[in-house]
Scaffold this motif. Structure first.
Motif, PDB file in Angstrom:
ATOM      1  N   UNK A 122       0.829  -1.209   0.000  1.00 17.97           N
ATOM      2  CA  UNK A 122       0.000   0.000   0.000  1.00 17.97           C
ATOM      3  C   UNK A 122       0.859   1.253   0.000  1.00 17.97           C
ATOM      4  N   UNK A 123       1.955   1.234   0.749  1.00 16.60           N
ATOM      5  CA  UNK A 123       2.849   2.395   0.792  1.00 16.60           C
ATOM      6  C   UNK A 123       3.442   2.641  -0.590  1.00 16.60           C
ATOM      7  N   UNK A 124       3.879   1.587  -1.250  1.00 15.28           N
ATOM      8  CA  UNK A 124       4.441   1.744  -2.596  1.00 15.28           C
ATOM      9  C   UNK A 124       3.383   2.287  -3.556  1.00 15.28           C
ATOM     10  N   UNK A 125       2.160   1.783  -3.458  1.00 14.36           N
ATOM     11  CA  UNK A 125       1.082   2.294  -4.302  1.00 14.36           C
ATOM     12  C   UNK A 125       0.770   3.743  -3.998  1.00 14.36           C
ATOM     13  N   UNK A 126       0.760   4.108  -2.723  1.00 13.36           N
ATOM     14  CA  UNK A 126       0.503   5.500  -2.342  1.00 13.36           C
ATOM     15  C   UNK A 126       1.618   6.405  -2.856  1.00 13.36           C
ATOM     16  N   UNK A 127       2.850   5.925  -2.785  1.00 17.30           N
ATOM     17  CA  UNK A 127       3.973   6.723  -3.282  1.00 17.30           C
ATOM     18  C   UNK A 127       3.810   6.988  -4.776  1.00 17.30           C
ATOM     19  N   UNK A 128       3.436   5.972  -5.508  1.00 17.68           N
ATOM     20  CA  UNK A 128       3.217   6.149  -6.945  1.00 17.68           C
ATOM     21  C   UNK A 128       2.080   7.140  -7.191  1.00 17.68           C
ATOM     22  N   UNK A 129       1.031   7.061  -6.395  1.00 22.74           N
ATOM     23  CA  UNK A 129      -0.093   7.991  -6.536  1.00 22.74           C
ATOM     24  C   UNK A 129       0.312   9.423  -6.254  1.00 22.74           C
ATOM     25  N   UNK A 130       1.103   9.640  -5.196  1.00 19.59           N
ATOM     26  CA  UNK A 130       1.549  10.994  -4.854  1.00 19.59           C
ATOM     27  C   UNK A 130       2.421  11.557  -5.968  1.00 19.59           C
ATOM     28  N   UNK A 131       3.301  10.739  -6.501  1.00 16.01           N
ATOM     29  CA  UNK A 131       4.162  11.193  -7.590  1.00 16.01           C
ATOM     30  C   UNK A 131       3.311  11.569  -8.802  1.00 16.01           C
ATOM     31  N   UNK A 132       2.316  10.738  -9.131  1.00 18.29           N
ATOM     32  CA  UNK A 132       1.447  11.033 -10.277  1.00 18.29           C
ATOM     33  C   UNK A 132       0.682  12.333 -10.069  1.00 18.29           C
ATOM     34  N   UNK A 133       0.135  12.537  -8.877  1.00 23.18           N
ATOM     35  CA  UNK A 133      -0.605  13.776  -8.583  1.00 23.18           C
ATOM     36  C   UNK A 133       0.344  14.968  -8.654  1.00 23.18           C
ATOM     37  N   UNK A 134       1.533  14.822  -8.125  1.00 27.06           N
ATOM     38  CA  UNK A 134       2.509  15.912  -8.177  1.00 27.06           C
ATOM     39  C   UNK A 134       2.857  16.295  -9.603  1.00 27.06           C
TER      40      UNK A 134
END
Length: 121
Positions: free
Chosen positions: A98-110
């Motif tokens: 989940x942390x890895x998925x959240x990190x990818x999501x934050x990068x995409x939003x950024x």
């Protein structure tokens, strides 16, 4: 704004009242100018969000790297069927996944916010 209850009691009192009124008017004008500067406020807000996203991204990258090392260690020691073992490890410990998925999501939003702010629609 304070209003005098009576007239000035002399030239010095009148000067003090004028100076106080000027100061209050200057503060009011500054506040109104700040509220009217929509572009400046938006840029400041975008910079603030960028800073916060950067901090979260660093934290998530660190967590994702740690999770990656855990998965690699478990996969290396898995023996037969390493892919199945890695998947099973991910299912037993969903937090790092989940942390890895959240990190990818934050990068995409950024990236999307950066493109929007800089006009790369």
């Amino acid at each position: 704004m304070t209003k005098p209850t009576g007239g000035a009691k002399g030239p010095d009192e009148l000067r003090r009242q004028i100076e106080q009124t000027r100061s209050e008017l200057g503060n009011t004008v500054e506040e109104l100018a700040g509220k009217a500067d929509v572009k400046g406020r938006a840029l400041a807000r975008a910079a603030d969000l960028r800073d916060k996203a950067g901090a979260v991204t660093v934290q998530l990258r660190s967590s994702a790297a740690q999770a990656g090392h855990v998965v690699q260690d478990r996969a290396a020691h898995a023996g037969p069927g390493p892919v199945r073992t890695v998947v099973q490890a991910g299912m037993r410990h969903p937090g790092p996944v989940l942390v890895a998925g959240a990190a990818a999501g934050v990068v995409a939003v950024g990236v999307l916010r950066w493109r929007y702010v800089h006009g790369h629609h």
